[in-house]
Design an enzyme around this catalytic site. Structure first.
Site, PDB file in Angstrom:
ATOM      1  N   ARG A 102       0.805  -1.216   0.000  1.00 23.53           N
ATOM      2  CA  ARG A 102       0.000   0.000   0.000  1.00 23.53           C
ATOM      3  C   ARG A 102       0.846   1.277   0.000  1.00 23.53           C
ATOM      4  O   ARG A 102       0.707   2.114  -0.870  1.00 23.53           O
ATOM      5  CB  ARG A 102      -0.932   0.005   1.219  1.00 23.53           C
ATOM      6  CG  ARG A 102      -1.981   1.106   1.149  1.00 23.53           C
ATOM      7  CD  ARG A 102      -2.812   1.185   2.415  1.00 23.53           C
ATOM      8  NE  ARG A 102      -3.443  -0.068   2.776  1.00 23.53           N
ATOM      9  CZ  ARG A 102      -4.161  -0.241   3.869  1.00 23.53           C
ATOM     10  NH1 ARG A 102      -4.335   0.754   4.717  1.00 23.53           N
ATOM     11  NH2 ARG A 102      -4.702  -1.407   4.144  1.00 23.53           N
ATOM     12  N   HIS A 117      -7.984  -3.322  -7.378  1.00 18.04           N
ATOM     13  CA  HIS A 117      -7.692  -2.629  -6.109  1.00 18.04           C
ATOM     14  C   HIS A 117      -8.943  -2.609  -5.213  1.00 18.04           C
ATOM     15  O   HIS A 117      -9.744  -1.673  -5.277  1.00 18.04           O
ATOM     16  CB  HIS A 117      -7.219  -1.197  -6.400  1.00 18.04           C
ATOM     17  CG  HIS A 117      -6.492  -0.556  -5.261  1.00 18.04           C
ATOM     18  ND1 HIS A 117      -5.239  -0.970  -4.850  1.00 18.04           N
ATOM     19  CD2 HIS A 117      -6.829   0.472  -4.442  1.00 18.04           C
ATOM     20  CE1 HIS A 117      -4.838  -0.217  -3.850  1.00 18.04           C
ATOM     21  NE2 HIS A 117      -5.787   0.664  -3.571  1.00 18.04           N
ATOM     22  N   TYR A 140     -17.108  14.307 -12.769  1.00 18.37           N
ATOM     23  CA  TYR A 140     -16.981  15.491 -13.638  1.00 18.37           C
ATOM     24  C   TYR A 140     -15.680  15.498 -14.437  1.00 18.37           C
ATOM     25  O   TYR A 140     -15.597  16.165 -15.462  1.00 18.37           O
ATOM     26  CB  TYR A 140     -17.039  16.765 -12.802  1.00 18.37           C
ATOM     27  CG  TYR A 140     -18.311  16.939 -12.017  1.00 18.37           C
ATOM     28  CD1 TYR A 140     -19.554  17.014 -12.654  1.00 18.37           C
ATOM     29  CD2 TYR A 140     -18.294  17.027 -10.632  1.00 18.37           C
ATOM     30  CE1 TYR A 140     -20.721  17.164 -11.927  1.00 18.37           C
ATOM     31  CE2 TYR A 140     -19.459  17.180  -9.890  1.00 18.37           C
ATOM     32  CZ  TYR A 140     -20.669  17.248 -10.555  1.00 18.37           C
ATOM     33  OH  TYR A 140     -21.829  17.395  -9.831  1.00 18.37           O
TER      34      TYR A 140
END
Length: 747
Positions: A31, A77, A121
């Protein structure tokens, strides 16, 4: 109980230790830390590979980030979508990366700390750099793939990155018990250093630094401790001092302005607004009077923070003040920690390059072995087709005389003619001599008739010659270190030519920033604080002219020196210190500033019960009284400390401090409870204790009663107070002893 079941007794601490170590290693390896080979964390690697798989290339349209994040999360993931999107955003921010890996379209945040728009967006695609430098040759078996979290997909264990991305783009990550912080570097310089190492693997870190001068931050700036860099790059740890770039511009009328055009890398984000606040604070507290206006004129073109100066300002001294008192000079902590050979390791500059070069040779070896195998297969087919063209009439006769493809293949490969009808025995004998390989036979069976045209046959022979040249070249690369190194260096030169850019960060040795603070002329002032907690200081002459209004409008009025300190005691038993110079000084009608802005005092958690001058209580005793009736005296010297906040007294559970007063042994003390009990006794009866003590009982409280107020007065002076709207003359109260029950006031 089932006879086959078995209870395994385990020490609980051993189980917890093993579980925590497993968790810690998972965070470290899977990680938080980048791999030294590709310089990427797992979330970055998975996101880039997913974009590659989705075909979101640099020369194709942008795709919604929500699609990329969702696909990455579903396939590779299995964590929160925010972690994937944040990683994607950072890889697209030019002010954070030496080379951006993602081409973002839309609002991807700003250098001033504005966040990116929601992923629904924004859009993104791979950059050309990522596609050519990080994801090339994935089809040539250059890296290993492993199963994803649910074993339904294959994901790359590392990406075939061709440049030391760990140095070019740096890294930041917090793991369990360790953290990584690697600055960005210039791509061209890093490539030159890699080439130098490949030519001489005994090269020293000092010699490598002839190529890599130091960090090259995307925000520019100036590294001012050049001499420390060698030790940092040898050990992989240290501190880099960075300054912003400050230029002086002349204005009309002899005035000047300071323009900050580059900021330290550590100031990215909220650091810019913090810097502006710090400069404003320097002006407000009159640490400098040279700045008359501050404006942030930054735009897409770059940073531009303008400080307009008054005429005759000491520019150099002001620059040094900004370096010393704000984050215009800051420290970047370097800890070059990465995963190397499956374990976390702190790496020096040479070690990182060494790991990278080993990785490049591994990639090149696997790439050219794959290419060599393909060329040999191609050569085998070409040889078969050329040989077939020489005996094409016989092959046509075999095909026409065969009952099935199986029979024709058996004849071409093994010379078996049993099930084939030939025109003559000569043809049959010749067919029995054929020994094509399986691959050649397949190519012959699939060959189209146009390949029999004379020009096509010539083209086939020319193609075969090229294939043989390729085989010889690939074998030379695989068997000769210099040849493979040459190929790798050619690629690096091409990357440098296309993607290299000029250095942005200046590396130098600069003198320590020294500035002379203007000494404050020592004078007496009056500290005023109203009931809302707004505080200010005024000149003593101003106070005298407005004494009546000042005393009535303010809860605390304290005479002090403008260079001194004030002590604020609260009901939680804490004492907060405030430097008088930090309190705004001004006119009587100025509003002042909230006391919690200039001290550790919290308006939501505690209440102020006394404010006094630290110097005045140095030679005095302070009397402490609590709601549960505990009292004591403490020497004022115990409060001569440098800490901003200390525990002024010890309180019992559920108790609170209700009074702190300067006391002397000639005085009498009167304790008044909430229910109207009064107890008068000599202040000399109050024992002296340490500030860490609880104290002694001052009055015996009735049930559901508590101490509410403490009065001090000297014998022989008539002291009156108001209680329940009636006057009480304290010196007429009956003298008693400490720890009495007191007398109920009847009026």
């Amino acid at each position: 109980m089932n006879s086959e079941s078995q209870i395994i007794r385990t020490e609980y601490s051993d189980l917890m230790k093993k579980s925590y170590i497993d968790y810690a290693m998972s965070v470290i390896i899977a990680r938080a830390l980048p791999d030294v080979r590709d310089g990427l964390k797992p979330v970055q690697r998975r996101t880039l590979y997913d974009m590659y798989e989705l075909g979101i290339r640099y020369d194709r349209p942008y795709r919604k980030c929500a699609r990329i994040v969702g696909d990455t999360m579903g396939k590779y993931h299995p964590h929160g979508d925010s972690s994937i999107y944040e990683a994607l955003v950072v890889m697209a921010q030019e002010f954070k990366k030496g080379q951006i890996l993602v081409d973002g379209h839309g609002n991807f945040g700003s250098i001033e700390g504005d966040g990116a728009a929601a992923m629904r967006y924004t859009e993104a695609r791979l950059t050309k750099f990522t596609q050519e430098v990080c994801l090339a040759d994935l089809d040539k078996n250059v890296i290993d793939f492993g199963p994803n979290f649910d074993e339904t997909e294959k994901e790359p264990l590392v990406l075939p990155v061709r440049v030391p991305n760990l140095l070019v783009n740096g890294a930041e990550g917090i793991a369990v018990g360790m953290a990584t912080s690697i600055p960005t570097h210039n791509l061209g310089e890093v490539i030159d250093a890699v080439k130098a190492y490949m030519k001489n693997d005994a090269i020293s870190t000092k010699q490598l630094m002839k190529y890599i001068k130091g960090p090259d931050f995307p925000t520019g700036g100036i590294v001012v401790n050049k001499d420390d860099l060698l030790n940092i790059y040898e050990t992989g740890q240290g501190k880099i001092k960075i300054r912003g770039k400050v230029e002086v511009e002349d204005l009309k009328g002899g005035k000047k302005q300071l323009v900050i055009s580059e900021i330290p890398y550590t100031m990215i984000g909220t650091g810019i607004s913090k810097f502006l606040n710090d400069v404003a604070n320097l002006v407000e507290t009159k640490k400098t009077t040279d700045i008359v206006d501050i404006s942030n004129q930054s735009s897409k073109e770059g940073i531009r923070i303008v400080l307009e100066l008054k005429k005759g300002a000491d520019v150099e001294n002001l620059k040094n003040m900004l370096y010393k008192k704000t984050r215009l000079e800051d420290t970047f902590g370097v800890n070059m920690l990465a995963v190397a050979d499956g374990r976390p390791e702190t790496l020096g500059l040479k070690k990182i390059i060494e790991h990278h070069v080993d990785f490049q040779f591994e990639l090149a070896t696997r790439k050219y072995q794959t290419l060599l195998t393909k060329e040999k297969e191609k050569s085998e087919v070409q040889e078969g087709l050329i040989k077939a063209c020489d005996v094409i009439d016989l092959i046509i006769e075999i095909l026409r005389g065969s009952k099935s493809v199986k029979d024709a293949r058996a004849c071409l490969v093994h010379g078996i003619t049993d099930n084939i009808r030939f025109k003559s025995n000569i043809s049959k004998k010749m067919a029995a001599l054929l020994r094509f390989t399986e691959r050649q036979a397949t190519a012959i069976l699939e060959m189209r008739l146009y390949r029999l045209i004379g020009l096509e046959i010539e083209a086939l022979r020319a193609e075969h010659e090229q294939t043989l040249k390729n085989i010889a070249r690939y074998e030379d690369i695989l068997n000769n270190y210099d040849s493979m190194a040459g190929v790798i260096m050619e690629e690096l030169d091409a990357f440098k030519k296309e993607y290299g850019r000029k250095r942005r960060t200046v590396i130098e040795n600069a003198e320590e920033a020294v500035f002379e603070e203007k000494k404050i002329e020592e004078q007496e002032v009056v500290f005023l604080m109203d009931r809302f907690g707004y505080a200010k200081t005024v000149d003593i002459s101003v106070y005298e002219r407005n004494k009546e209004a000042a005393d009535s409008e303010n809860k605390y009025v304290v005479h002090c020196m403008n260079t001194g300190r004030l002590c604020i005691f609260t009901d939680t038993g804490k004492m907060h210190q405030v430097k008088v110079p930090d309190v705004p000084h001004g006119r009587f009608r100025d509003k002042g500033t909230p006391i919690d802005n200039i001290s550790n005092y919290s308006t939501s958690e505690e209440q102020i019960i006394m404010v006094c001058d630290a110097e005045q209580m140095r030679f005095a005793y302070l009397m402490f009284a609590t709601a549960q009736g505990m009292i004591k005296k403490v020497e004022g010297t115990e409060f001569q400390v440098t800490k901003r906040t200390i525990a002024a007294t010890k309180l019992q559970d559920g108790d609170s401090l209700i009074a702190v007063k300067v006391v002397n042994d000639l005085q009498n003390a009167v304790l008044r409870t909430k229910n109207g009990y009064f107890l008068k006794f000599p202040a000399a009866d109050i024992p002296v204790k340490k500030k860490a003590a609880v104290g002694v009982r001052g009055i015996r409280l009735q049930k559901k009663d508590e101490l509410e107020e403490v009065y001090l007065f000297e014998e022989g002076t008539e002291t009156k107070i108001l209680y329940n709207e009636k006057e009480v003359t304290l010196n007429r109260l009956k003298q008693a002893k400490r720890d009495g029950a007191g007398t109920k006031y009847r009026g």
